[in-house]
Enzyme design. Sequence first.
Site, PDB file in Angstrom:
ATOM      1  N   GLU A 284       0.828  -1.201   0.000  1.00  0.00           N
ATOM      2  CA  GLU A 284       0.000   0.000   0.000  1.00  0.00           C
ATOM      3  C   GLU A 284       0.866   1.256   0.000  1.00  0.00           C
ATOM      4  O   GLU A 284       1.902   1.312   0.663  1.00  0.00           O
ATOM      5  CB  GLU A 284      -0.939  -0.014   1.208  1.00  0.00           C
ATOM      6  CG  GLU A 284      -1.815  -1.263   1.267  1.00  0.00           C
ATOM      7  CD  GLU A 284      -2.992  -1.121   2.211  1.00  0.00           C
ATOM      8  OE1 GLU A 284      -3.101  -0.081   2.883  1.00  0.00           O
ATOM      9  OE2 GLU A 284      -3.813  -2.054   2.262  1.00  0.00           O
ATOM     10  N   GLU A 298       2.356   0.418   3.990  1.00  0.00           N
ATOM     11  CA  GLU A 298       2.452  -0.853   4.695  1.00  0.00           C
ATOM     12  C   GLU A 298       2.228  -1.988   3.700  1.00  0.00           C
ATOM     13  O   GLU A 298       1.802  -1.769   2.565  1.00  0.00           O
ATOM     14  CB  GLU A 298       1.415  -0.948   5.814  1.00  0.00           C
ATOM     15  CG  GLU A 298      -0.028  -0.911   5.334  1.00  0.00           C
ATOM     16  CD  GLU A 298      -1.025  -0.919   6.485  1.00  0.00           C
ATOM     17  OE1 GLU A 298      -0.582  -0.904   7.653  1.00  0.00           O
ATOM     18  OE2 GLU A 298      -2.225  -0.935   6.216  1.00  0.00           O
TER      19      GLU A 298
END
Length: 648
Positions: A284, A298
Amino acid sequence: MSDFLTAPRPIRRVLIANRGEIACRIIATCHRLGLTAIAVHSEADASARHVRLADEAVAIGPAPAAESYLSIERILAAARASGADAIHPGYGFLSENPRFVSAIEAAGLIYVGPDAEAVSAMGSKIAARHIAETAGVPVVPGFDGEGADDATLDRAAETIGYPVLVKASAGGGGRGMRRVMRPEDLSAALASARAEAASAFGDATVFLEKLIQNPRHIEVQVFGDGKGGALHFHERDCSVQRNHQKVIEEAPAPNLPDAVRQALFSHALSLTSAIRYAGAGTVEFVMAAGDTHPYFLEMNTRLQVEHPVTEMICGVDLVEWQLRQAAGLPLPLTQDQIRPRGHAIELRLNAERPETGFLPDTGTITRLASGPGLRFDTGVETGDAVSSHYDSMIAKLIAHGADREAALDRLCKGIDGTQVAGVGTNLGLLRDCLTTPAFAEGKATTGFLEATFPEGWRPDPDTLLRLRGSIARAAITGADDPLTRTDSFRIGAATAPGRALLQVVDDYGAAEIALTFGPAPEVSDGGRRLEIDPALTVFKDGNRHTATLRGLSVSAEVRPLAEARLDDRRDTQAEGIIAAPLTGLVTEIRVATGDRVTKGDTLAVMEAMKLVHALPAPFAARVARIAVTAGQTVAQKTILIELEEESA
């Protein structure tokens, strides 16, 4: 199934360590591949849809997740008892718990996902930042010194520059995350974030990041072979969020320069290869609106809720890929064979009421039917109960089209044909989101909902009035044509349509309306006169009638206005009575009988569907009675506390 029987790690029987929509989704792929699907269930889920769909089911404990779906020992006992070869974690619950992975491997079973080392590395956001930096992946500017005290974090925040974001190192879903706009608010934010992180994840470690205000949230679906090789399945845009939880997702990301897209792929693959990742994962990123420099946020070491949009544009089944990788079988495609086709958009259908601050809703679903042209991934069916013990998401609506405009059009038409009754949902809000200029033009950011509904969402008044009119018409005419009726609701002949004055009471309040019958029936509330659709489906549910229009579902009672005014039976709450706003668990009672409280003081705390709700005092008063105790599960509208104003 023959491939799985002769695979390096043979799989015949798969235990799904989950529930709801994702368990049903995994079961479908297992059945298509000829594998035996084994469900687990808590006492509350004994008759749930995933249990009904599975080939076998094993009870694993009481309703609270900590005693069932989060119990590693009980999941493993169920696997041994059922003779499972492999365990699929789904998403949520134990899906990113390295102890769970290690326990499965130690038991000689196959974990459908990455190894414990990768799960552990990416499960700590601090460790993940360090790995990303080593792999040359840009991270959000911040400070991640573990064990730092408040004074150190205060100096770090000044260096980063306000506003900053306090983030829990473990977990996700927005838990343990606080925005801090000013230095004087940092200390309280740190304490609050640590407490929430410790409660949610058992780890109070937090760190700081520069708050990129109003960014886009873009992620890349990856798949690793466990040997350093990795593929990507292109990107998704998940910018429409509420409290850091995604609401609408789509693939590919709209209005994304190709240079940025290629950079995202490169960064995601570099990180995946660096940890020799095995299986499906998602990397992400966040990127300021209008910027071209994405930052690593993350990595989720599991299947994502939004994986269907990737499956739709790439023509793959990611659960099948997971099972093949777990069995040691070769991956079905190479990178140059993974070519996106068209556009897909997904909505998360939640049992909640957006008009009341998104309070979760519970109850029995009396009707559930998806509209045409949609992929409808659901964990419930008509007749199922929505419990307060688990997440509020009950289904996902996914539309695919040749391009974004076609997908959006199909999704809107599909929503218009979808019916949900028995519990409140966010479908009306989602339908309204799709028609806003910002979303239609592909310009939504994480601040989309706040910007679009600054005062909170309320249903469109015209849609609500039309629904009330349709319900009232059906309630007083039954199955008969109103033009042929001979009761008091018809005055004259077809040339002089009948007119009725009625009260309609629903979840949005009580309304007095005038209903005019005829070939083109109309409804008026005294200020507006609107036509209603005689063909709109209205069905009876007990003493209420329910109808849906443009995603907005209304369930109402109808009475003649004269009767309603004589005997007003609307549900009112006595002043000073604090009642449960929803069905859930009373986790705290913060006052005692006789205590004096001021307006806004928290009297009690409830928890439902993984959300915490504080109940404030509506005015300064004395606590006259406490009717419940902490640890008690109560139904909506149960009286919890009674207050009395003290005379001056």
